[in-house]
Design a protein around this motif. Sequence first.
Motif: not given
Length: 115
Positions: A19-23, A61-67, A69-79
């Motif tokens: 997801x991070x890579x795609x975003x 679309x850029x706003x959606x992707x940035x959001x 990306x941020x949520x995915x990176x946060x989830x990665x950090x939590x994992x």
Amino acid sequence: MGANTSRDANQRLQRLEETVSQCEKEIHALMEDVADHALSVEADGSTAQSDGEAASDNWFRLSQLCDRLTRSRLAQARLHERAMPSPTEIRIKVEAAERMVARAEKRLAAEPEAH
């Protein structure tokens, strides 16, 4: 019982990395489009109305992707945080390893005396 989560809310690390890579790829492509558009406007000195509308869609679309990306990176950090052992677990393992080393040293010291 109802739940306020979706199937995509709980993802494995590999899926989050994808997801991070795609975003990041999509954001990069959108930013290139915006830069190309800006260069063409600068060169022409004017822009068509349809280009402006497409550009506003890109910003949404850029706003959606940035959001995302941020949520995915946060989830990665939590994992990653959950995967790390706690300080108590580390201390217990170190103490156990020290006891094993002490027993091994004791046995080694007893070997020459036995022979």
